[in-house]
Design an enzyme around this catalytic site. Structure first.
Site, PDB file in Angstrom:
ATOM      1  N   LYS A  51      25.436 -25.874  36.649  1.00 21.90           N
ATOM      2  CA  LYS A  51      25.545 -25.669  35.229  1.00 21.90           C
ATOM      3  C   LYS A  51      26.654 -24.674  34.863  1.00 21.90           C
ATOM      4  O   LYS A  51      27.196 -24.677  33.766  1.00 21.90           O
ATOM      5  CB  LYS A  51      24.207 -25.099  34.695  1.00 21.90           C
ATOM      6  CG  LYS A  51      23.002 -25.955  34.936  1.00 21.90           C
ATOM      7  CD  LYS A  51      21.739 -25.196  34.494  1.00 21.90           C
ATOM      8  CE  LYS A  51      20.502 -25.948  34.897  1.00 21.90           C
ATOM      9  NZ  LYS A  51      19.275 -25.132  34.636  1.00 21.90           N
ATOM     10  N   ASP A 112      31.819 -18.192  46.124  1.00 23.77           N
ATOM     11  CA  ASP A 112      31.177 -17.047  46.769  1.00 23.77           C
ATOM     12  C   ASP A 112      31.317 -17.239  48.289  1.00 23.77           C
ATOM     13  O   ASP A 112      32.339 -16.898  48.879  1.00 23.77           O
ATOM     14  CB  ASP A 112      29.717 -17.030  46.306  1.00 23.77           C
ATOM     15  CG  ASP A 112      28.989 -15.742  46.608  1.00 23.77           C
ATOM     16  OD1 ASP A 112      29.220 -15.178  47.678  1.00 23.77           O
ATOM     17  OD2 ASP A 112      28.178 -15.298  45.790  1.00 23.77           O
ATOM     18  N   LYS A 140      35.219 -14.603  44.864  1.00 26.09           N
ATOM     19  CA  LYS A 140      34.773 -13.413  45.606  1.00 26.09           C
ATOM     20  C   LYS A 140      35.129 -13.613  47.069  1.00 26.09           C
ATOM     21  O   LYS A 140      34.263 -13.942  47.885  1.00 26.09           O
ATOM     22  CB  LYS A 140      33.250 -13.275  45.516  1.00 26.09           C
ATOM     23  CG  LYS A 140      32.701 -12.565  44.324  1.00 26.09           C
ATOM     24  CD  LYS A 140      31.187 -12.410  44.542  1.00 26.09           C
ATOM     25  CE  LYS A 140      30.487 -11.867  43.333  1.00 26.09           C
ATOM     26  NZ  LYS A 140      29.015 -11.846  43.526  1.00 26.09           N
TER      27      LYS A 140
HETATM   28  C1  PRP Z   1      26.880 -21.247  41.996  1.00 20.42           C
HETATM   29  C2  PRP Z   1      28.296 -21.570  41.558  1.00 20.42           C
HETATM   30  C3  PRP Z   1      28.807 -22.414  42.688  1.00 20.42           C
HETATM   31  C4  PRP Z   1      28.128 -21.817  43.893  1.00 20.42           C
HETATM   32  C5  PRP Z   1      29.065 -20.875  44.575  1.00 20.42           C
HETATM   33  O1  PRP Z   1      26.067 -22.321  41.631  1.00 20.42           O
HETATM   34  O2  PRP Z   1      28.314 -22.257  40.332  1.00 20.42           O
HETATM   35  O3  PRP Z   1      28.448 -23.774  42.544  1.00 20.42           O
HETATM   36  O4  PRP Z   1      26.962 -21.116  43.415  1.00 20.42           O
HETATM   37  O5  PRP Z   1      28.464 -20.347  45.728  1.00 20.42           O
HETATM   38  P1  PRP Z   1      28.997 -20.627  47.193  1.00 20.42           P
HETATM   39  O6  PRP Z   1      30.488 -20.440  47.190  1.00 20.42           O
HETATM   40  O7  PRP Z   1      28.267 -19.562  48.000  1.00 20.42           O
HETATM   41  O8  PRP Z   1      28.607 -22.010  47.597  1.00 20.42           O
HETATM   42  P2  PRP Z   1      24.484 -22.249  41.532  1.00 20.42           P
HETATM   43  O9  PRP Z   1      23.896 -22.923  42.736  1.00 20.42           O
HETATM   44  O10 PRP Z   1      24.061 -20.839  41.248  1.00 20.42           O
HETATM   45  O11 PRP Z   1      24.185 -23.204  40.289  1.00 20.42           O
HETATM   46  P3  PRP Z   1      24.407 -23.035  38.714  1.00 20.42           P
HETATM   47  O12 PRP Z   1      25.886 -23.200  38.453  1.00 20.42           O
HETATM   48  O13 PRP Z   1      23.605 -24.140  38.121  1.00 20.42           O
HETATM   49  O14 PRP Z   1      23.915 -21.656  38.320  1.00 20.42           O
END
Ligand code: PRP
Length: 189
Positions: A51, A112, A140
């Protein structure tokens, strides 16, 4: 922040990326994206990863004057392996399989560990997209667990718990118009 400040805003210790900075970042990224694709004869499809990237994608797309199409995916990665072909859970997928003549631009709010975009780009390339590029508002790099570098990056940030402009904690704070650092007491109880 004063006593007129909404509680949601006051949960932020400080603002890391202001609305004005987000706007300037989107201007720069749109120019970079425009320059990358403007001589292409392929169809360009922006893939918005739900999202969190919704507000960012909305700001970015209105600055682009190229013809582009819009698709949405919802994905999450899991597993501790370091292989980029590791598992990815897709709860909303592209509604098309004609990717061979298409340039995909995947839009994310944050990178991340790098697992999500690393695995997703591998998957989309394996579906024979003509090209797959990635654009993230925030990066990050200090948290990286797999080798991944986004093609377009808005801002490199330190390892802080950030919320706002799409980013959540427990599904809240996505509607903040800036990126803030969440107070520790909000998530440490
Ligand atoms: C977050 C962000 C990325 C992912 C990054 O999504 O939007 O998709 O985490 O993390 P990574 O580099 O460690 O894989 P999240 O799963 O929190 O979903 P959301 O966007 O619905 O909050």
């Amino acid at each position: 922040m004063n006593n007129q400040t909404p509680a949601l805003y006051a949960d932020c210790a400080y603002t890391l990326v202001t609305q004005e900075e987000i706007s300037a970042i989107c201007d720069r990224l749109a120019a970079e994206i425009q320059a990358t694709y403007e001589n292409s004869t392929r169809r360009l499809v922006m893939v918005v990863i739900l999202k969190g990237s919704m507000p960012f994608a909305a700001e970015l797309m209105k600055r682009l004057t190229l013809p582009l199409e819009l698709e949405f995916m919802k994905v999450s990665s899991y597993g501790a392996g370091t292989k980029t072909s590791g598992e990815i859970k897709i709860s909303l997928d592209l509604k098309r399989d004609d990717l061979q003549d298409i340039d995909l631009l995947v839009v994310e709010d944050i990178v991340d560990s790098g697992r999500t975009l690393s695995r997703l780009t591998t998957l989309l390339k394996n579906r024979n997209a003509n090209s797959v590029r990635t654009c993230t508002l925030l990066d990050k790099p200090s948290r990286r667990e797999v080798d991944f570098v986004p093609d377009f990056c808005g801002a490199t940030i330190p390892d802080e718990f950030v919320v706002g402009f799409g980013l959540d904690y427990d599904e809240k704070y996505r509607n903040l118009p800036f990126v803030g650092v969440l107070r520790r007491e909000v998530y440490e109880n």
